[in-house]
Structures are given as C-alpha cells and as structure tokens.
Write a protein that holds these residues in place. Structure first.
Motif, PDB file in Angstrom:
ATOM      1  N   SER A 110       0.845  -1.185   0.000  1.00 15.22           N
ATOM      2  CA  SER A 110       0.000   0.000   0.000  1.00 15.22           C
ATOM      3  C   SER A 110       0.882   1.237   0.000  1.00 15.22           C
ATOM      4  N   GLY A 111       0.263   2.392  -0.087  1.00 11.58           N
ATOM      5  CA  GLY A 111       1.035   3.620  -0.092  1.00 11.58           C
ATOM      6  C   GLY A 111       1.883   3.793   1.153  1.00 11.58           C
ATOM      7  N   ALA A 112       1.395   3.281   2.269  1.00  9.08           N
ATOM      8  CA  ALA A 112       2.122   3.405   3.526  1.00  9.08           C
ATOM      9  C   ALA A 112       3.429   2.622   3.531  1.00  9.08           C
ATOM     10  N   ASP A 113       3.584   1.721   2.584  1.00  8.10           N
ATOM     11  CA  ASP A 113       4.793   0.907   2.515  1.00  8.10           C
ATOM     12  C   ASP A 113       5.936   1.595   1.792  1.00  8.10           C
ATOM     13  N   PHE A 114       5.695   2.794   1.248  1.00  9.16           N
ATOM     14  CA  PHE A 114       6.700   3.492   0.461  1.00  9.16           C
ATOM     15  C   PHE A 114       7.128   4.778   1.136  1.00  9.16           C
ATOM     16  N   GLY A 115       8.442   5.032   1.132  1.00 10.11           N
ATOM     17  CA  GLY A 115       8.961   6.218   1.785  1.00 10.11           C
ATOM     18  C   GLY A 115       9.396   7.315   0.838  1.00 10.11           C
TER      19      GLY A 115
END
Length: 127
Positions: A110-115
């Motif tokens: 998900s988007g939360a997995d990307f920094g």
C-alpha cells in the motif's frame, strides 16, 4: 533517500497507450521495491502496480490487470508503466514510489509501505 522523477504523461484517446517512466537519482534502484500509484480529482490515492527488488515479482490492481505492465531497468535506474487500452477512468496524476525492501510477499503493498515519492505526471484519457 532516492529521488524520483516521473515522465511520459499526456492526453490520449480511449483505447490508446502511454508509457510512463520514473528515473531515480541520489541512489540507485538496487534493493528498492518500486510502485505506481494514481490519484484522480476528488478521490483518494490508489495503488496501481508494484514490482519487487527480489525476483521482480509484480503486483497489479484489479482495475488495470491485463492492460498495464510494470517493469524496471536496474542498469538505468528507471521504472516503467506501459498502459494499454486506456479508459477515461484511468485519468489521474500518476506517482512513482520507492521503498528499500526486497519483497512484499503475497500481498500487494500500500502507499504506507513506500517512503520516497515522485512529483507525479498527469494522464488524461478522453472518451
């Protein structure tokens, strides 16, 4: 942290194709999982596709599976999204994302997995 710059967006008629690119700088793609997300006006950002560093495992949203293809060229530090059979509902700003991880396993990230995120490129599909 890797810096990302997307390109390749534009205006295309329904049924047409576009190829998005995402170039990295600052660090190489080595060890990074990569993804594409999109956000249409008035809607939340949504996952489109991702590709892992380890084995190049690919993940796709149901809405684009069979029409879009994600790929990466690690020698060029570039991520691609080939988009075919485009539909008006594909209209959105498309964002490239990166995270230093080998793989996400069986579940798409998900988007939360990307920094790290790019600035986005506009894709408009006319009917």
């Amino acid at each position: 942290q890797v810096q990302l710059v997307e390109s390749g967006g534009g205006l295309v008629q329904a049924g047409g194709s576009l190829r998005l690119s995402c170039a990295a700088s600052g660090r190489t793609f080595g060890g990074y999982g990569m993804g594409w997300f999109r956000q249409a006006p008035g809607k939340e950002r949504e996952f489109v596709a991702a590709i892992s560093w380890l084995l190049g495992r690919t993940y796709y949203a149901h809405s684009v599976k069979g029409r879009f293809t994600i790929s990466r060229d690690n020698a060029l530090d570039t991520l691609y999204l080939q988009m075919n059979s485009l539909k008006p509902e594909d209209t959105a700003v498309y964002y490239c994302a990166a995270e230093r991880t080998a793989s996400w396993g069986a579940v798409a990230p998900s988007g939360a997995d990307f920094g790290s995120w790019g600035q986005g490129t506009q894709v408009t599909v006319s009917s």
